[in-house]
Scaffold this motif. Structure first.
Motif, mmCIF file in Angstrom:
data_model
loop_
_atom_site.group_PDB
_atom_site.id
_atom_site.type_symbol
_atom_site.label_atom_id
_atom_site.label_comp_id
_atom_site.label_asym_id
_atom_site.label_seq_id
_atom_site.Cartn_x
_atom_site.Cartn_y
_atom_site.Cartn_z
ATOM 1 N N PRO A 338 67.202 60.628 55.726
ATOM 2 C CA PRO A 338 66.566 60.015 55.530
ATOM 3 C C PRO A 338 65.345 60.140 55.968
ATOM 4 O O PRO A 338 64.832 60.425 56.822
ATOM 5 C CB PRO A 338 67.396 58.857 55.494
ATOM 6 C CG PRO A 338 67.603 59.223 56.839
ATOM 7 C CD PRO A 338 68.492 60.328 56.550
ATOM 8 N N ILE A 339 64.274 59.683 55.292
ATOM 9 C CA ILE A 339 63.007 60.464 55.524
ATOM 10 C C ILE A 339 62.030 58.799 54.919
ATOM 11 O O ILE A 339 61.829 58.167 54.118
ATOM 12 C CB ILE A 339 61.940 60.743 54.767
ATOM 13 C CG1 ILE A 339 63.148 63.128 54.817
ATOM 14 C CG2 ILE A 339 60.588 61.467 55.204
ATOM 15 C CD1 ILE A 339 62.835 63.750 56.357
ATOM 16 N N ASP A 340 61.431 58.535 56.271
ATOM 17 C CA ASP A 340 60.441 56.695 56.293
ATOM 18 C C ASP A 340 59.337 57.913 56.345
ATOM 19 O O ASP A 340 58.658 57.876 57.537
ATOM 20 C CB ASP A 340 61.458 56.337 57.198
ATOM 21 C CG ASP A 340 60.345 54.811 57.506
ATOM 22 O OD1 ASP A 340 59.534 55.043 56.033
ATOM 23 O OD2 ASP A 340 60.472 54.025 58.739
ATOM 24 N N PHE A 341 58.278 57.040 55.828
ATOM 25 C CA PHE A 341 57.542 57.940 56.088
ATOM 26 C C PHE A 341 55.632 56.394 56.207
ATOM 27 O O PHE A 341 54.872 56.337 55.953
ATOM 28 C CB PHE A 341 56.388 57.787 54.403
ATOM 29 C CG PHE A 341 56.616 59.394 54.438
ATOM 30 C CD1 PHE A 341 55.773 61.202 54.709
ATOM 31 C CD2 PHE A 341 57.584 59.857 53.473
ATOM 32 C CE1 PHE A 341 56.477 61.811 54.180
ATOM 33 C CE2 PHE A 341 58.549 60.788 53.208
ATOM 34 C CZ PHE A 341 57.468 61.959 53.831
ATOM 35 N N SER A 342 56.514 55.144 56.303
ATOM 36 C CA SER A 342 56.042 54.140 56.615
ATOM 37 C C SER A 342 55.417 53.283 55.526
ATOM 38 O O SER A 342 54.905 52.524 56.137
ATOM 39 C CB SER A 342 55.667 54.341 58.189
ATOM 40 O OG SER A 342 56.114 54.069 59.095
ATOM 41 N N VAL A 343 55.307 53.773 54.513
ATOM 42 C CA VAL A 343 54.478 53.480 53.184
ATOM 43 C C VAL A 343 54.955 53.830 52.545
ATOM 44 O O VAL A 343 56.055 54.661 52.187
ATOM 45 C CB VAL A 343 53.147 54.172 53.594
ATOM 46 C CG1 VAL A 343 52.430 54.207 54.454
ATOM 47 C CG2 VAL A 343 53.263 55.588 53.416
#
Length: 388
Positions: A338-343
């Motif tokens: 999973p990737i979380d770009f914080s946006v």
């Protein structure tokens, strides 16, 4: 593309049309249609053992009888071994118990679990014991098909414990004891690998040097910890390791050892490369070309370091040597995360979620392994020694 031995390829296919291993000029003609209907699978030997038989060249009727009896006793769809206690044995449960030890690598946990299979086995012939081990190995490998070190560790275990000709001339109990002894020895060798690598690498770390590391490799951490214990003066640059923040974790552990450490965002690697004397990375797997498969970002760090004439050192245990040959990045079996770009990411935007990349051998300087300090070109020779 990935390369595997014939036996592994054959094992992936259904045995709908079994190959007769005893066919010759003097063999009787094929059964009629009515006979075939009565016995649609007259030779229930797995493809794995068909290949073994082909490699042996001469197949005796005794060998065939043992193989058929073993396959009937341990069908493909139900792998379990009942120990003397009567409690059903699960290789996955044993594997998970070993995995709970924080410093134990996944491949070593698998090796320990396979050794437990031998101890718990109720097999009465070496053929049955080998089939049990093969099925247990396949079960572990299917637990995580993207883990290169897990697959390589299981394959190497199978080669190590069964490749002695003495087994053919001993009674079963003696042969089983010998196999168990070799299994436990292989497990201990694997456990010591990290320490051996740390000792071998010390001649390459000099006072006043700056080392760039990527991700949290336990063997690289052992190298740095050993250098600090040897009173060497050096500092470490840790890439952040997005999105898992593994570099942040490593920096925290190094700071506990009073090792000077600086944390970099991943995109600052090229900017900081002038400060670096050497790069140290771990590996998820070492492939036949001498290249490595490791955490995403290793390839671009190696490219930058190579262009600026900085040595790139790889620390990898020998149980991570895999019989694989990727030709480019797209040959890798996806290991997604999973990737979380914080946006918020727009719904029509594709996200690259691959967790690892492939670094070709021309960008690597040396590999520190428990087999010794190797150049990438020597890896193929070592693989031959390990697997043959």
């Amino acid at each position: 593309m990935w390369r595997s031995s014939a036996s592994f390829i054959l094992d992936k296919h259904q045995n709908n049309k079994p190959i007769s291993l005893t066919h010759s000029i003097d063999s009787p003609p094929p059964p009629s249609a009515s006979m075939a209907d009565e016995n649609p699978n007259p030779n229930p030997i797995s493809a794995y053992y068909q290949t073994r038989a082909a490699h042996h060249g001469i197949v005796t009727s005794e060998w065939l009888e043992q193989a058929q009896a073993a396959v009937r006793r341990y069908p493909d769809h139900d792998y379990s071994v009942s120990p003397v206690s009567g409690r059903p044995f699960s290789v996955i449960e044993e594997f998970n118990n070993w995995r709970q030890q924080p410093d134990l690598a996944e491949a070593v946990a698998a090796i320990r679990a396979l050794a437990a299979v031998i101890r718990a086995s109720e097999a009465t012939t070496m053929m049955e014991l080998e089939i049990e081990l093969k099925k247990a190995s396949d079960t572990l490998k299917s637990w995580d098909t993207t883990s290169i070190s897990l697959t390589a560790g299981c394959d190497l275990f199978m080669r190590y414990v069964t490749r002695t000709s003495a087994l053919e001339f001993e009674d079963f109990n003696s042969a089983k004891s010998r196999v168990l002894e070799r299994a436990e020895k292989f497990g201990e060798i694997s456990c010591r690998a990290r320490r051996i690598i740390a000792i071998l690498s010390q001649d390459f770390i000099f006072d006043g040097c700056t080392i760039l590391v990527h991700g949290f490799s336990r063997v690289v951490f052992e190298i740095l910890k050993t250098s600090a214990q040897n009173k060497k003066v050096f500092r470490v640059l840790c890439s952040e390791g997005r999105p898992d923040k593994t570099g942040v974790l490593l920096a925290k552990e190094l700071a506990k050892l009073d090792i000077p450490v600086k944390l970099l965002i991943d995109s600052a690697v090229a900017y900081s490369m002038d400060e670096v004397d050497m790069v140290f990375v771990g590996a998820d797997g070492v492939v036949e070309s001498g290249g490595i498969i490791n955490m995403m970002g290793t390839y671009q760090i190696a490219l930058v370091a190579h262009s600026m004439n900085k040595p790139v050192y790889v620390a990898a245990e020998s149980y991570k040597f895999a019989r694989l040959y990727p030709l480019d990045q797209k040959d890798l079996e996806p290991a997604l995360r999973p990737i979380d770009f914080s946006v918020p990411v727009p719904p029509k935007v594709e996200v690259e979620r691959s967790a690892r990349d492939y670094t070709p051998p021309q960008y690597l300087t040396l590999l520190f392994t428990d087999l010794g300090v190797l150049t990438p070109s020597v890896v193929s020779d070592e693989l031959i020694q390990l697997y043959l």
